[in-house]
Scaffold this active site. Structure first.
Site, PDB file in Angstrom:
ATOM      1  N   PRO A  75       0.812  -1.219   0.000  1.00  0.00           N
ATOM      2  CA  PRO A  75       0.000   0.000   0.000  1.00  0.00           C
ATOM      3  C   PRO A  75       0.849   1.275   0.000  1.00  0.00           C
ATOM      4  O   PRO A  75       1.774   1.415   0.799  1.00  0.00           O
ATOM      5  CB  PRO A  75      -0.798  -0.096   1.304  1.00  0.00           C
ATOM      6  CG  PRO A  75      -0.689  -1.494   1.762  1.00  0.00           C
ATOM      7  CD  PRO A  75       0.579  -2.031   1.192  1.00  0.00           C
ATOM      8  N   LYS A  81      -2.337  -5.396   5.557  1.00  0.00           N
ATOM      9  CA  LYS A  81      -0.915  -5.587   5.252  1.00  0.00           C
ATOM     10  C   LYS A  81      -0.085  -5.110   6.446  1.00  0.00           C
ATOM     11  O   LYS A  81      -0.501  -4.219   7.187  1.00  0.00           O
ATOM     12  CB  LYS A  81      -0.515  -4.788   4.008  1.00  0.00           C
ATOM     13  CG  LYS A  81      -1.350  -5.063   2.766  1.00  0.00           C
ATOM     14  CD  LYS A  81      -0.965  -6.359   2.097  1.00  0.00           C
ATOM     15  CE  LYS A  81      -1.853  -6.746   0.940  1.00  0.00           C
ATOM     16  NZ  LYS A  81      -1.777  -5.953  -0.243  1.00  0.00           N
TER      17      LYS A  81
END
Length: 111
Positions: free
Chosen positions: A2, A33
């Site tokens: 990300p 994540k």
């Protein structure tokens, strides 16, 4: 993994010092994540107009390996930006990009 970029016309002096790390924690939570893979970039003091006005606004991009729930991501991220930068959510755009693991380089390789 990300990577969130926030472009805003809010001046650097009006951005809380915790803003980047607060966003990092939020993005890790929303994407599932590890935060060690999250990247945040904030570009303050931009010359921007939104809806014919130069009032505070933001245009954001999020790139991620894997699909996000765009609606939930938008709600949570806009609420955080509104809370910390006082930008109304109707003056924020978020653009989404989904990458395959081979399209993101990291640590001399790709994911």
């Amino acid at each position: 993994m990300p990577c969130l970029v926030v472009n805003t016309n809010v001046s650097r002096s009006n951005i809380p010092s915790s803003f980047v790390l607060d966003l990092s924690t939020l993005i890790a939570k929303l994407t599932g994540k590890p935060e060690s893979y999250v990247a945040i970039q904030v570009n303050p003091d931009q010359l921007m107009a939104f809806g014919g006005s130069s009032d505070p606004c933001a245009v954001c991009t999020i790139g991620n390996v894997g699909k996000l729930n765009n609606k939930d991501f938008t709600k949570a991220t806009m609420e955080k930006i509104e809370q910390l930068l006082n930008i109304p959510t109707h003056r924020i755009y978020i653009f989404f990009s989904n990458f395959s693991s081979g399209d993101v380089g990291y640590n001399k390789s790709t994911f």
